[in-house]
Write a protein that holds these residues in place. Structure first.
Motif, PDB file in Angstrom:
ATOM      1  N   CYS A   1       0.826  -1.212   0.000  1.00  0.00           N
ATOM      2  CA  CYS A   1       0.000   0.000   0.000  1.00  0.00           C
ATOM      3  C   CYS A   1       0.862   1.265   0.000  1.00  0.00           C
ATOM      4  O   CYS A   1       2.044   1.226   0.365  1.00  0.00           O
ATOM      5  CB  CYS A   1      -0.914   0.004   1.231  1.00  0.00           C
TER       6      CYS A   1
ATOM      7  N   ALA B   1      -0.559   4.217  -6.642  1.00  0.00           N
ATOM      8  CA  ALA B   1      -1.101   3.026  -5.973  1.00  0.00           C
ATOM      9  C   ALA B   1      -2.001   2.191  -6.873  1.00  0.00           C
ATOM     10  O   ALA B   1      -2.041   0.963  -6.749  1.00  0.00           O
ATOM     11  CB  ALA B   1      -1.862   3.438  -4.713  1.00  0.00           C
TER      12      ALA B   1
ATOM     13  N   THR C   1       0.075  -1.101  -6.226  1.00  0.00           N
ATOM     14  CA  THR C   1      -0.490  -1.994  -5.215  1.00  0.00           C
ATOM     15  C   THR C   1      -1.045  -3.289  -5.814  1.00  0.00           C
ATOM     16  O   THR C   1      -0.703  -4.381  -5.339  1.00  0.00           O
ATOM     17  CB  THR C   1      -1.570  -1.262  -4.386  1.00  0.00           C
TER      18      THR C   1
END
Length: 326
Positions: free
Chosen positions: A106, A137, A141
Motif C-alpha cells: 500500500c 497506488a 499496489t
C-alpha cells in the motif's frame, strides 16, 4: 513562559500517547464511539502544518526531485520486500501472510505527514511523497500484490485521491494562504500549533486503540511481532539508505517516516474485500503500532537539533541545504 510549557508538552507527547492508549484499551467504550473525530482532527493538524509552511517549502522540494524519486521507490520496494521476508521468517499462516504483504504494497498514509511535522522533518517533502505514492497506488499496489501473493486486488484510486485532497491538500493550502496573507498577525501564536498537533494525534491513537481493542486481545504475539518488524524495517531502511546515499538528516528522517508508515486503512479495506477478516488484522494492528512508534521516533528526533549552515552569514548560498543524490 507559555512557549516553554508548550514545548515541554509537545516533547512528552509519546508519554501522553502511551498513557491515553492504555486507558483506551481498558475502557474502549469511551473512545470507540468517536471514530468520526479522526478525519476532522487530521484536517486540523494539516491546517496547522500549512500555517507553519510557505510556498517556498514546496518549491524547494520540486528543486530536489531525487528525494521524491528515492522515497517513492523505497515505498514500493522496501515495504513489500520487508513484508515478504517477515512472513517467511515467522512462517505466518496464509491469511495473515496475505494481510501483511498487502499492507506492504500500500502507499504511504497521511499520518506520516503529522509525524514528520512533530519530528522536525520536511513536511512539504512528506506531503509530496504521500501524494505521489497514492497516485501510483492504482498500478503499484495491485501489481505488487499479484507478484508476491498471486492474487490481484482492485484499488479505488479515485476514492483515495479524493480522501488525500480533502484531508491533506485542502487544509494545507488553506494554511499556506493564512500564513501568506496574515503572517505578521499569526507569528506570535505559531508555537501553539505543534502542541495542538501533538494533542490531536494522541486522541486519534486512543480512538484507534479503543476501536480495535477486541482485535488487540485476539491478535496474539505473532501478528504483533510481524507488524513491529515490518514497521521497524521500513523506518530503518528508509533512514539508512537515505543517509548512505548522501541525503541530508532532514530528508532522511522524512523518507524514513514516509516509508515506514503505510496507509493501513486501505490495507484493511482491501483485505476484507479480497481476502478474509483475518487478513485485515495486520492492517488494523499496524494502524495502532505505526502511530505509537512514530510518536516515539518524533519525540526522539524533535529533541535532536539539525545543524545547517547559517544563511544570514552566507548570503550567496540561498535555498535548501541538502545533499543531492549522485
Amino acid at each position: 513562559m507559555y512557549q516553554k510549557i508548550l514545548q515541554k508538552f509537545t516533547s512528552l507527547f509519546p508519554l501522553w500517547a502511551v498513557l491515553l492508549s492504555a486507558v483506551a484499551y481498558v475502557y474502549p467504550e469511551y473512545f470507540a464511539p468517536h471514530q468520526g473525530l479522526i478525519v476532522p482532527f487530521l484536517s486540523l493538524i494539516m491546517l496547522g502544518m500549512g500555517i507553519t509552511l510557505s510556498v517556498d517549502s514546496f518549491l524547494a522540494v520540486l528543486k530536489r526531485p531525487s528525494a521524491v524519486i528515492l522515497g517513492t521507490l523505497m515505498q514500493y520496494t522496501v515495504m513489500p520486500l520487508a513484508a515478504w521476508i517477515v512472513c517467511l521468517v515467522l512462517k505466518l499462516p496464509p491469511d495473515l501472510a496475505a494481510g501483511v504483504i498487502l499492507l506492504g504494497c500500500c502507499p504511504g498514509g497521511t499520518a506520516s505527514n503529522v509525524i514528520s511535522y512533530l519530528a522536525k522533518a520536511d513536511v512539504a517533502l512528506s506531503i509530496v511523497l504521500t501524494s505521489v505514492s497514492t497516485l501510483l497506488a492504482f498500478l503499484a499496489t495491485p501489481f505488487l500484490t499479484w507478484v508476491l501473493i498471486g492474487q490481484t486486488v482492485e484499488v479505488d484510486v479515485m476514492g483515495m485521491l479524493v480522501s488525500v485532497v480533502k484531508v491533506v491538500i485542502v487544509p494545507v493550502v488553506l494554511g499556506l494562504a493564512i500564513n501568506y496573507f496574515f503572517e505578521k498577525k499569526i507569528n506570535a501564536v505559531k508555537d501553539v500549533f505543534p502542541a495542538i498537533s501533538a494533542a490531536a494525534i494522541v486522541i486519534i491513537i486512543a480512538v484507534i486503540i479503543g476501536t480495535n481493542s477486541a482485535n488487540l486481545g485476539k491478535s496474539g504475539p505473532l501478528v504483533l511481532l510481524a507488524v513491529i518488524l515490518h514497521n521497524g524495517l521500513g523506518l530503518a531502511g528508509g533512514y539508512g539508505v537515505s543517509k548512505a546515499l548522501g541525503f541530508s538528516e532532514t530528508e532522511a528522517r522524512t523518507i524514513a517516516i514516509e516509508v515506514g508508515m503505510q496507509n493501513s486503512g486501505l490495507s484493511v479495506a482491501l483485505a476484507i474485500k479480497h481476502f478474509t477478516a483475518a487478513a485485515a488484522l495486520p492492517g488494523a494492528i499496524f494502524s495502532i503500532w505505526h502511530n505509537l512508534s512514530g510518536a516515539f521516533l518524533a519525540g526522539h528526533w524533535s529533541k535532536k537539533s539539525i545543524s545547517v549552515p547559517d544563511e544570514s552569514k552566507v548570503p550567496s548560498k540561498k535555498g535548501i541545504h541538502s545533499k543531492k543524490l549522485g
